[in-house]
Design a protein around this motif. Structure first.
Motif, mmCIF file in Angstrom:
data_model
loop_
_atom_site.group_PDB
_atom_site.id
_atom_site.type_symbol
_atom_site.label_atom_id
_atom_site.label_comp_id
_atom_site.label_asym_id
_atom_site.label_seq_id
_atom_site.Cartn_x
_atom_site.Cartn_y
_atom_site.Cartn_z
ATOM 1 N N ARG A 109 35.343 45.435 44.733
ATOM 2 C CA ARG A 109 34.627 46.041 43.600
ATOM 3 C C ARG A 109 35.593 46.913 42.812
ATOM 4 O O ARG A 109 36.437 47.601 43.383
ATOM 5 C CB ARG A 109 33.460 46.874 44.109
ATOM 6 C CG ARG A 109 32.664 47.567 43.007
ATOM 7 C CD ARG A 109 31.582 48.430 43.604
ATOM 8 N NE ARG A 109 30.620 47.661 44.380
ATOM 9 C CZ ARG A 109 29.772 48.184 45.257
ATOM 10 N NH1 ARG A 109 29.798 49.484 45.502
ATOM 11 N NH2 ARG A 109 28.925 47.414 45.911
ATOM 12 N N HIS A 166 29.271 39.679 38.172
ATOM 13 C CA HIS A 166 29.418 39.127 39.520
ATOM 14 C C HIS A 166 30.319 37.899 39.458
ATOM 15 O O HIS A 166 30.122 37.012 38.626
ATOM 16 C CB HIS A 166 28.046 38.758 40.101
ATOM 17 C CG HIS A 166 27.154 39.941 40.312
ATOM 18 N ND1 HIS A 166 27.086 40.616 41.506
ATOM 19 C CD2 HIS A 166 26.303 40.582 39.476
ATOM 20 C CE1 HIS A 166 26.226 41.620 41.410
ATOM 21 N NE2 HIS A 166 25.737 41.616 40.172
ATOM 22 N N ARG A 168 32.454 34.734 41.573
ATOM 23 C CA ARG A 168 32.437 33.902 42.774
ATOM 24 C C ARG A 168 33.538 32.842 42.680
ATOM 25 O O ARG A 168 34.065 32.570 41.599
ATOM 26 C CB ARG A 168 31.091 33.226 42.939
ATOM 27 C CG ARG A 168 30.813 32.145 41.909
ATOM 28 C CD ARG A 168 29.483 31.454 42.150
ATOM 29 N NE ARG A 168 29.248 30.381 41.200
ATOM 30 C CZ ARG A 168 28.125 29.681 41.122
ATOM 31 N NH1 ARG A 168 27.144 29.955 41.958
ATOM 32 N NH2 ARG A 168 27.992 28.719 40.227
ATOM 33 N N GLU A 244 32.320 42.797 40.636
ATOM 34 C CA GLU A 244 31.998 42.765 42.063
ATOM 35 C C GLU A 244 32.126 41.351 42.607
ATOM 36 O O GLU A 244 31.673 40.391 41.983
ATOM 37 C CB GLU A 244 30.591 43.287 42.307
ATOM 38 C CG GLU A 244 30.207 43.328 43.787
ATOM 39 C CD GLU A 244 28.850 43.969 44.021
ATOM 40 O OE1 GLU A 244 28.375 43.898 45.169
ATOM 41 O OE2 GLU A 244 28.283 44.518 43.059
ATOM 42 N N ALA A 246 31.178 39.393 46.083
ATOM 43 C CA ALA A 246 30.503 39.458 47.374
ATOM 44 C C ALA A 246 31.200 38.534 48.376
ATOM 45 O O ALA A 246 32.008 37.681 48.007
ATOM 46 C CB ALA A 246 29.045 39.059 47.230
ATOM 47 N N THR A 247 30.902 38.736 49.658
ATOM 48 C CA THR A 247 31.393 37.806 50.668
ATOM 49 C C THR A 247 30.870 36.417 50.349
ATOM 50 O O THR A 247 29.692 36.234 50.079
ATOM 51 C CB THR A 247 30.922 38.234 52.064
ATOM 52 O OG1 THR A 247 31.433 39.539 52.336
ATOM 53 C CG2 THR A 247 31.422 37.262 53.127
#
Length: 306
Positions: A109, A166, A168, A244, A246-247
């Motif tokens: 983050r 977000h 990915r 951010e 995320a896993t």
């Protein structure tokens, strides 16, 4: 004396001599049972190669290589790049400052703020080059620049905007025949140098930057974002970006031993089904009298009489 046996298996066989139809049927049947599972798992492996799935947490670092375009209510656009001050003509430049607030307790983050002396802003385009590091995607100590484009617009002039972005990992196969091109470890063009504005300030533009990023089969992209605008006009504008990661679940090429186990399990699953069907088909054909035959018990009785 009456003898009674349970679960007695009666095995049928043909008494035809030479290369007869029953023998050909038996040979063809065994070939189907043994070879057809091999052909099926070969085709399945071409469509969906043996892979393993892992959950990993990527690391994120901010780079000064970013380009911010601000669009005003009057229809003008200004540009700001903290890494390349003279990326645009003087009349098109925005006077801004950058603040980075990394959260060292959470390596996936980061918060970046842009404070600009620009009023009546109704939209922005931010080309951020973020440094990513993840097992299998990059070397142990190597961060790779990834272009993250975020853009949004407001109906009214605003003095600030805060965006939660977000990110990915996306893995795209080049074609059905080359599914491994989307699997980790990343290599080749997937980890090639990014099209940074500091490297080619006279050639850099948003379209070429996006082309350089999207030609990669394995890359980080923005999955979605949400922006909160604050309406007003005081001759300034502040943009806050919260990035951010995320896993995430990633797909890798299976090791040789894992691939062997994967294919063996597939083969045995298909083999068991075909062998069961073939066995039941044999019983049905003999019971219907398709093949002239006598049972094993009948042969034993005949041998005793002789």
């Amino acid at each position: 004396m009456l003898l009674w046996r349970r679960n007695l298996k009666i095995n049928h066989f043909s008494y035809s001599k030479g290369l007869s139809f029953p023998l050909l049927y038996l040979i063809i049947g065994f070939l189907v049972v043994l070879v057809l599972p091999l052909l099926i798992i070969y085709h399945v492996d071409q469509v969906n190669s043996s892979i393993t799935t892992d959950f990993v947490a990527p690391e994120l670092q901010h780079s000064k290589e970013s380009v911010l375009l601000l669009h005003t209510f009057s229809g003008e656009s200004v540009i700001y790049s903290p890494g390349v001050a003279d990326l645009a003509d003087l009349s098109d430049r925005a006077l801004c400052s950058t603040t980075i607030q990394p959260d060292y307790s959470y390596l996936s983050r980061i918060k970046v703020s842009y404070s600009c002396s620009v009023g009546d802003v109704i939209g922005f385009e931010l080309y951020s080059y973020l440094k990513m590091k993840m097992p299998g995607f990059s070397k142990e100590s190597e961060f790779i620049n990834q272009l993250i484009l975020t853009s949004d617009y407001s109906n009214n002039p605003s003095i600030s905007a805060e965006t939660n972005s977000h990110i990915r990992l996306n893995q795209f196969a080049t074609s059905r025949e080359h599914p491994n091109s989307a699997l980790l470890p990343a290599k080749g063009v997937n980890i090639s140098p990014a099209f940074l504005p500091s490297v080619s300030p006279s050639l850099w533009n948003g379209e070429e930057a996006l082309k350089n990023q999207t030609r990669r089969n394995i890359r980080f992209d923005e999955s979605h974002h949400q922006t909160r605008w604050t309406a007003g006009s005081d001759g300034s504008f502040q943009l806050t970006m919260n990035y951010e990661l995320a896993t995430m679940s990633v797909q890798r090429e299976a090791s040789t031993w894992s691939s062997i186990k994967y294919r063996f399990i597939q083969y045995m699953a298909f083999f068991t089904v075909f062998a069961f069907v073939f066995d039941k088909l044999n019983d049905f054909l003999f019971q219907c009298g398709v093949f002239a035959s006598f049972s094993k018990l009948e042969k034993i009785n005949q041998f005793k009489k002789d």
